[in-house]
Design a protein around this motif. Structure first.
Motif, PDB file in Angstrom:
ATOM      1  N   ALA A   1      -0.228  11.176  18.525  1.00  0.00           N
ATOM      2  CA  ALA A   1      -0.678  10.487  17.310  1.00  0.00           C
ATOM      3  C   ALA A   1       0.175  10.815  16.099  1.00  0.00           C
ATOM      4  CB  ALA A   1      -2.136  10.840  17.023  1.00  0.00           C
ATOM      5  N   THR A   2       0.787  11.976  16.073  1.00  0.00           N
ATOM      6  CA  THR A   2       1.564  12.405  14.908  1.00  0.00           C
ATOM      7  C   THR A   2       3.039  12.048  15.009  1.00  0.00           C
ATOM      8  OG1 THR A   2       2.035  14.599  15.848  1.00  0.00           O
ATOM      9  CG2 THR A   2       0.007  14.352  14.556  1.00  0.00           C
ATOM     10  N   ARG A   3       3.478  11.539  16.131  1.00  0.00           N
ATOM     11  CA  ARG A   3       4.901  11.273  16.330  1.00  0.00           C
ATOM     12  C   ARG A   3       5.302   9.916  15.742  1.00  0.00           C
ATOM     13  NH1 ARG A   3       7.641  14.777  19.519  1.00  0.00           N
ATOM     14  NH2 ARG A   3       6.376  16.379  20.531  1.00  0.00           N
ATOM     15  N   PRO A   4       6.542   9.777  15.298  1.00  0.00           N
ATOM     16  CA  PRO A   4       6.981   8.518  14.683  1.00  0.00           C
ATOM     17  C   PRO A   4       7.240   7.434  15.722  1.00  0.00           C
ATOM     18  CG  PRO A   4       8.801  10.072  14.769  1.00  0.00           C
ATOM     19  CD  PRO A   4       7.579  10.830  15.230  1.00  0.00           C
ATOM     20  N   TYR A   5       7.236   6.223  15.260  1.00  0.00           N
ATOM     21  CA  TYR A   5       7.572   5.078  16.104  1.00  0.00           C
ATOM     22  C   TYR A   5       8.955   5.300  16.727  1.00  0.00           C
ATOM     23  CZ  TYR A   5       8.149   0.169  17.488  1.00  0.00           C
ATOM     24  OH  TYR A   5       8.330  -0.991  18.205  1.00  0.00           O
ATOM     25  N   GLY A   6       9.064   5.050  18.029  1.00  0.00           N
ATOM     26  CA  GLY A   6      10.349   5.156  18.711  1.00  0.00           C
ATOM     27  C   GLY A   6      10.652   6.508  19.294  1.00  0.00           C
ATOM     28  N   ASP A   7       9.874   7.521  18.965  1.00  0.00           N
ATOM     29  CA  ASP A   7      10.104   8.856  19.502  1.00  0.00           C
ATOM     30  C   ASP A   7       9.827   8.844  21.001  1.00  0.00           C
ATOM     31  OD1 ASP A   7      10.276  11.523  20.111  1.00  0.00           O
ATOM     32  OD2 ASP A   7       8.709  12.195  18.758  1.00  0.00           O
TER      33      ASP A   7
ATOM     34  N   ALA B   1     -10.566   5.948   5.501  1.00  0.00           N
ATOM     35  CA  ALA B   1      -9.833   6.885   4.647  1.00  0.00           C
ATOM     36  C   ALA B   1      -8.447   6.377   4.284  1.00  0.00           C
ATOM     37  CB  ALA B   1      -9.727   8.241   5.342  1.00  0.00           C
ATOM     38  N   GLY B   2      -8.179   5.099   4.550  1.00  0.00           N
ATOM     39  CA  GLY B   2      -6.869   4.542   4.264  1.00  0.00           C
ATOM     40  C   GLY B   2      -6.110   4.227   5.525  1.00  0.00           C
ATOM     41  N   PRO B   3      -4.778   4.189   5.456  1.00  0.00           N
ATOM     42  CA  PRO B   3      -3.982   3.847   6.643  1.00  0.00           C
ATOM     43  C   PRO B   3      -4.126   4.913   7.719  1.00  0.00           C
ATOM     44  CG  PRO B   3      -2.566   4.624   4.869  1.00  0.00           C
ATOM     45  CD  PRO B   3      -3.936   4.455   4.278  1.00  0.00           C
ATOM     46  N   GLN B   4      -4.199   4.489   8.967  1.00  0.00           N
ATOM     47  CA  GLN B   4      -4.381   5.413  10.084  1.00  0.00           C
ATOM     48  C   GLN B   4      -3.844   4.785  11.355  1.00  0.00           C
ATOM     49  OE1 GLN B   4      -8.666   5.780   9.807  1.00  0.00           O
ATOM     50  NE2 GLN B   4      -9.030   4.103  11.241  1.00  0.00           N
ATOM     51  N   ILE B   5      -3.580   5.610  12.329  1.00  0.00           N
ATOM     52  CA  ILE B   5      -3.056   5.106  13.588  1.00  0.00           C
ATOM     53  C   ILE B   5      -4.150   4.365  14.351  1.00  0.00           C
ATOM     54  CG2 ILE B   5      -3.532   7.210  14.922  1.00  0.00           C
ATOM     55  CD1 ILE B   5      -0.660   6.641  16.187  1.00  0.00           C
ATOM     56  N   ALA B   6      -3.762   3.277  14.993  1.00  0.00           N
ATOM     57  CA  ALA B   6      -4.700   2.472  15.777  1.00  0.00           C
ATOM     58  C   ALA B   6      -4.407   2.541  17.265  1.00  0.00           C
ATOM     59  CB  ALA B   6      -4.653   1.014  15.317  1.00  0.00           C
ATOM     60  N   ARG B   7      -3.112   2.546  17.619  1.00  0.00           N
ATOM     61  CA  ARG B   7      -2.744   2.534  19.038  1.00  0.00           C
ATOM     62  C   ARG B   7      -1.378   3.173  19.229  1.00  0.00           C
ATOM     63  NH1 ARG B   7      -2.803  -2.912  22.677  1.00  0.00           N
ATOM     64  NH2 ARG B   7      -5.048  -2.425  22.587  1.00  0.00           N
ATOM     65  N   SER B   8      -1.210   3.866  20.355  1.00  0.00           N
ATOM     66  CA  SER B   8       0.087   4.336  20.844  1.00  0.00           C
ATOM     67  C   SER B   8       0.307   3.765  22.234  1.00  0.00           C
ATOM     68  CB  SER B   8       0.140   5.860  20.926  1.00  0.00           C
ATOM     69  OG  SER B   8      -0.041   6.471  19.667  1.00  0.00           O
TER      70      SER B   8
ATOM     71  N   GLY C   1      10.524   6.528  22.939  1.00  0.00           N
ATOM     72  CA  GLY C   1      10.112   5.174  23.301  1.00  0.00           C
ATOM     73  C   GLY C   1       8.734   4.773  22.819  1.00  0.00           C
ATOM     74  N   LEU C   2       8.059   5.647  22.065  1.00  0.00           N
ATOM     75  CA  LEU C   2       6.690   5.357  21.614  1.00  0.00           C
ATOM     76  C   LEU C   2       6.604   4.080  20.784  1.00  0.00           C
ATOM     77  CD1 LEU C   2       5.060   8.709  20.415  1.00  0.00           C
ATOM     78  CD2 LEU C   2       4.262   7.218  22.253  1.00  0.00           C
ATOM     79  N   LEU C   3       5.571   3.301  21.045  1.00  0.00           N
ATOM     80  CA  LEU C   3       5.186   2.184  20.182  1.00  0.00           C
ATOM     81  C   LEU C   3       3.938   2.625  19.428  1.00  0.00           C
ATOM     82  CD1 LEU C   3       5.536  -0.814  22.679  1.00  0.00           C
ATOM     83  CD2 LEU C   3       7.274   0.167  21.180  1.00  0.00           C
ATOM     84  N   GLN C   4       4.018   2.675  18.110  1.00  0.00           N
ATOM     85  CA  GLN C   4       2.900   3.108  17.284  1.00  0.00           C
ATOM     86  C   GLN C   4       2.411   1.939  16.431  1.00  0.00           C
ATOM     87  OE1 GLN C   4       1.963   5.849  18.499  1.00  0.00           O
ATOM     88  NE2 GLN C   4       2.811   7.641  17.471  1.00  0.00           N
ATOM     89  N   HIS C   5       1.088   1.746  16.405  1.00  0.00           N
ATOM     90  CA  HIS C   5       0.476   0.661  15.634  1.00  0.00           C
ATOM     91  C   HIS C   5      -0.564   1.261  14.692  1.00  0.00           C
ATOM     92  CE1 HIS C   5       2.257  -2.435  18.271  1.00  0.00           C
ATOM     93  NE2 HIS C   5       2.006  -1.579  19.252  1.00  0.00           N
ATOM     94  N   TYR C   6      -0.677   0.671  13.499  1.00  0.00           N
ATOM     95  CA  TYR C   6      -1.519   1.236  12.454  1.00  0.00           C
ATOM     96  C   TYR C   6      -2.476   0.185  11.890  1.00  0.00           C
ATOM     97  CZ  TYR C   6       2.004   4.884  12.763  1.00  0.00           C
ATOM     98  OH  TYR C   6       2.840   5.859  13.231  1.00  0.00           O
ATOM     99  N   GLU C   7      -3.509   0.679  11.249  1.00  0.00           N
ATOM    100  CA  GLU C   7      -4.498  -0.163  10.579  1.00  0.00           C
ATOM    101  C   GLU C   7      -5.005   0.573   9.352  1.00  0.00           C
ATOM    102  OE1 GLU C   7      -8.285  -0.548  12.570  1.00  0.00           O
ATOM    103  OE2 GLU C   7      -8.068   1.395  13.556  1.00  0.00           O
ATOM    104  N   VAL C   8      -5.857  -0.085   8.579  1.00  0.00           N
ATOM    105  CA  VAL C   8      -6.507   0.563   7.443  1.00  0.00           C
ATOM    106  C   VAL C   8      -7.945   0.870   7.833  1.00  0.00           C
ATOM    107  CG1 VAL C   8      -7.233   0.352   5.037  1.00  0.00           C
ATOM    108  CG2 VAL C   8      -5.049  -0.617   5.769  1.00  0.00           C
TER     109      VAL C   8
END
Length: 274
Positions: free
Chosen positions: A51-57, A69-76, A59-66
């Protein structure tokens, strides 16, 4: 349905008796208590790391939403080489169980974590089959990382309706005029439970209205005779995102996710963008 008390000597879940008749009848099967507290703690540590890793690390695909508490991760997605996921989901207990349900050997097609943190959005009614190209049939195992309840958005499904594609809404989800007339069954789970479901089983989930998380790992498999298509799946998905410029809340090549898209500034605030 019962769980064997055979000792677990390989770090995997114990042998499990599966109600294959119920699976064939309903198109889904809840298997309680598969992962014990130690295995669950290990899995949670891998999820927290991803959950804490950046997009592309890796090969990770990271998706976010609001969320609340504000912006947060939605899917890896595409996380097989992080933590111990490869040993857990590409071989061993889950692959053996899924093969028993499908009636033939299976291979991993894709994997993802849906985080559904506090205030996280749900998914409207859909079937998985339209989103997963290249294979005729697949099945998915949902591994509950946290308890899933009605309040935090547990899965809901329709029993016995897994033999055909339903009319869609033009974006790969079930036509809302059809969905409203279906008999939806809530499927709450305890952390460590599994829920297997067929690619044509209609399902949905509500938002997380609580202050706790409702994280779940989803592992999708296809028949081994159709080939190992995981790399092809992710190459196709990356091409789709590149060609369409899809927002971070577009978690699939089809619709369904109800999340609010964060702004570029919000993504930078949480380190999701440089």
């Amino acid at each position: 349905m019962s769980i064997s008390t055979t000792p677990n000597t390989q770090g995997q879940a114990p042998a499990v008796e599966l109600d294959v008749d119920a699976w064939r009848r309903d198109g889904f099967l809840h298997v309680p208590g598969v992962f014990d507290a130690d295995r669950l703690a290990e899995l949670r540590s891998w999820v927290d790391d991803v959950a804490t890793r950046p997009y592309g690390d890796g090969g990770l695909l990271q998706h976010y939403e609001v969320g609340d508490a504000g912006p947060q991760i939605a899917r890896s997605e595409n996380l097989l080489d992080h933590g111990g996921f490869r040993d857990l989901i590409a071989q061993g207990t889950l692959v053996e169980m899924g093969g028993r349900l499908l009636g033939e050997p299976i291979v991993l097609y894709k994997e993802k974590i849906n985080y559904k943190l506090s205030g996280g959005a749900g998914f409207i009614a859909h079937q998985d089959a339209p989103a997963y190209k290249f294979v005729d049939m697949h099945l998915t195992c949902m591994v509950a990382i946290d308890d899933a309840t009605l309040d935090n958005g547990c899965l809901e499904a329709v029993a016995g309706l897994h033999d055909e594609l339903l009319p869609d809404d033009g974006d790969g989800c079930v036509d809302p005029n059809v969905a409203v007339g279906l008999d939806w069954l809530a499927l709450p789970m305890r952390a460590g439970d599994l829920l297997w479901f067929h690619s044509l089983a209609p399902h949905r989930s509500g938002p997380n209205l609580t202050s706790t998380t409702r994280r779940a790992l989803f592992c999708t498999y296809n028949a081994a005779r159709e080939g190992d298509l995981r790399e092809q799946y992710y190459a196709d998905k990356l091409r789709y995102f590149a060609e369409t410029g899809a927002p971070s809340t577009r978690v699939s090549t089809v619709g369904g996710f109800d999340g609010i898209e964060p702004t570029v500034e919000q993504l930078r605030e949480i380190g999701a963008l440089s």
